[in-house]
Design a protein around this motif. Structure first.
Motif, PDB file in Angstrom:
ATOM      1  N   UNK A   1     -18.473 -17.927  29.465  1.00 16.98           N
ATOM      2  CA  UNK A   1     -19.811 -18.362  29.853  1.00 16.98           C
ATOM      3  C   UNK A   1     -20.828 -17.281  29.488  1.00 16.98           C
ATOM      4  N   UNK A   2     -20.496 -16.018  29.722  1.00 19.95           N
ATOM      5  CA  UNK A   2     -21.380 -14.906  29.366  1.00 19.95           C
ATOM      6  C   UNK A   2     -21.616 -14.844  27.869  1.00 19.95           C
ATOM      7  N   UNK A   3     -20.569 -15.062  27.087  1.00 22.77           N
ATOM      8  CA  UNK A   3     -20.704 -15.069  25.630  1.00 22.77           C
ATOM      9  C   UNK A   3     -21.607 -16.209  25.190  1.00 22.77           C
ATOM     10  N   UNK A   4     -21.451 -17.364  25.811  1.00 23.62           N
ATOM     11  CA  UNK A   4     -22.260 -18.532  25.464  1.00 23.62           C
ATOM     12  C   UNK A   4     -23.729 -18.272  25.775  1.00 23.62           C
ATOM     13  N   UNK A   5     -24.016 -17.724  26.952  1.00 22.63           N
ATOM     14  CA  UNK A   5     -25.397 -17.429  27.343  1.00 22.63           C
ATOM     15  C   UNK A   5     -25.988 -16.386  26.393  1.00 22.63           C
ATOM     16  N   UNK A   6     -25.229 -15.354  26.066  1.00 21.37           N
ATOM     17  CA  UNK A   6     -25.723 -14.316  25.150  1.00 21.37           C
ATOM     18  C   UNK A   6     -26.016 -14.917  23.783  1.00 21.37           C
ATOM     19  N   UNK A   7     -25.173 -15.805  23.326  1.00 26.68           N
ATOM     20  CA  UNK A   7     -25.372 -16.443  22.028  1.00 26.68           C
ATOM     21  C   UNK A   7     -26.638 -17.294  22.035  1.00 26.68           C
ATOM     22  N   UNK A   8     -26.854 -18.013  23.118  1.00 25.28           N
ATOM     23  CA  UNK A   8     -28.071 -18.828  23.225  1.00 25.28           C
ATOM     24  C   UNK A   8     -29.312 -17.937  23.238  1.00 25.28           C
ATOM     25  N   UNK A   9     -29.267 -16.843  23.970  1.00 22.23           N
ATOM     26  CA  UNK A   9     -30.404 -15.935  24.039  1.00 22.23           C
ATOM     27  C   UNK A   9     -30.672 -15.318  22.667  1.00 22.23           C
ATOM     28  N   UNK A  10     -29.630 -14.905  21.984  1.00 23.39           N
ATOM     29  CA  UNK A  10     -29.782 -14.323  20.661  1.00 23.39           C
ATOM     30  C   UNK A  10     -30.402 -15.341  19.709  1.00 23.39           C
ATOM     31  N   UNK A  11     -29.982 -16.590  19.804  1.00 22.21           N
ATOM     32  CA  UNK A  11     -30.552 -17.645  18.963  1.00 22.21           C
ATOM     33  C   UNK A  11     -32.015 -17.876  19.264  1.00 22.21           C
ATOM     34  N   UNK A  12     -32.376 -17.811  20.542  1.00 21.41           N
ATOM     35  CA  UNK A  12     -33.778 -18.010  20.925  1.00 21.41           C
ATOM     36  C   UNK A  12     -34.644 -16.866  20.417  1.00 21.41           C
ATOM     37  N   UNK A  13     -34.170 -15.636  20.561  1.00 28.92           N
ATOM     38  CA  UNK A  13     -34.936 -14.485  20.061  1.00 28.92           C
ATOM     39  C   UNK A  13     -35.068 -14.526  18.549  1.00 28.92           C
ATOM     40  N   UNK A  14     -34.028 -14.920  17.875  1.00 26.62           N
ATOM     41  CA  UNK A  14     -34.068 -14.991  16.411  1.00 26.62           C
ATOM     42  C   UNK A  14     -35.079 -16.026  15.956  1.00 26.62           C
ATOM     43  N   UNK A  15     -35.157 -17.129  16.666  1.00 25.54           N
ATOM     44  CA  UNK A  15     -36.122 -18.174  16.300  1.00 25.54           C
ATOM     45  C   UNK A  15     -37.554 -17.695  16.508  1.00 25.54           C
ATOM     46  N   UNK A  16     -37.802 -16.913  17.553  1.00 20.47           N
ATOM     47  CA  UNK A  16     -39.150 -16.411  17.834  1.00 20.47           C
ATOM     48  C   UNK A  16     -39.571 -15.346  16.844  1.00 20.47           C
ATOM     49  N   UNK A  17     -38.656 -14.564  16.331  1.00 18.47           N
ATOM     50  CA  UNK A  17     -39.012 -13.441  15.469  1.00 18.47           C
ATOM     51  C   UNK A  17     -39.182 -13.842  14.009  1.00 18.47           C
ATOM     52  N   UNK A  18     -38.909 -15.063  13.667  1.00 20.91           N
ATOM     53  CA  UNK A  18     -39.091 -15.504  12.282  1.00 20.91           C
ATOM     54  C   UNK A  18     -40.580 -15.693  12.009  1.00 20.91           C
TER      55      UNK A  18
END
Length: 151
Positions: free
Chosen positions: A122-139
């Protein structure tokens, strides 16, 4: 010489005791493997235990006719043989109690391990979602140029 009923009873109880001893030994390995995340060995032990449980079930079926008998009515060749059989039966009962306690410990350990793994996933899944959200914002925004011409 033909085997007597008490000979058969004594043989079945002896086989039951041997089977329970092996189950207890495997239960110890099961707990050890569960604690050490040794899944392949754990699965091997569980498969071997299943075979022993089937064997134990067959022994119990063989013992079924003796359960309705009055133990005092059985004719034993010697009092020593009767006492030996009774002692083995007590050992079986003690081992069975220990095996059940071992199974509960192993089940608890496996449940704890499962819950721990689920939490980590669950922690890995949440971290992956957060990383995806940050990556989308920084483009940087994509600009478009209309290259179509009229006329």
């Amino acid at each position: 010489m033909a085997a007597t009923e008490t000979d058969l009873l004594a043989e079945l109880i002896e086989r039951k005791l041997e089977c329970l001893v092996h189950l207890q030994e495997m239960g110890k390995k099961q707990f050890e493997y569960a604690q050490g995340d040794r899944i392949t060995e754990l699965l091997d032990v569980l498969a071997a235990k299943q075979r022993l449980l089937i064997q134990l079930q067959r022994i119990e079926q063989g013992l079924a006719p003796f359960r309705d008998q009055d133990p005092n009515e059985r004719r034993w060749p010697t009092p020593e043989q009767r006492q030996r059989c009774a002692g083995q039966l007590r050992q079986c009962e003690t081992l069975l109690t220990k095996i059940i306690a071992q199974e509960k410990l192993s089940e608890g350990e496996l449940t704890r391990r499962r819950d721990d793994l689920a939490g980590r996933l669950q922690g890995i899944h949440v971290a992956s979602q957060a990383r995806g959200a940050y990556a989308a914002e920084s483009r940087p925004p994509v600009s478009r140029i209309d290259l179509a011409s009229e006329g």
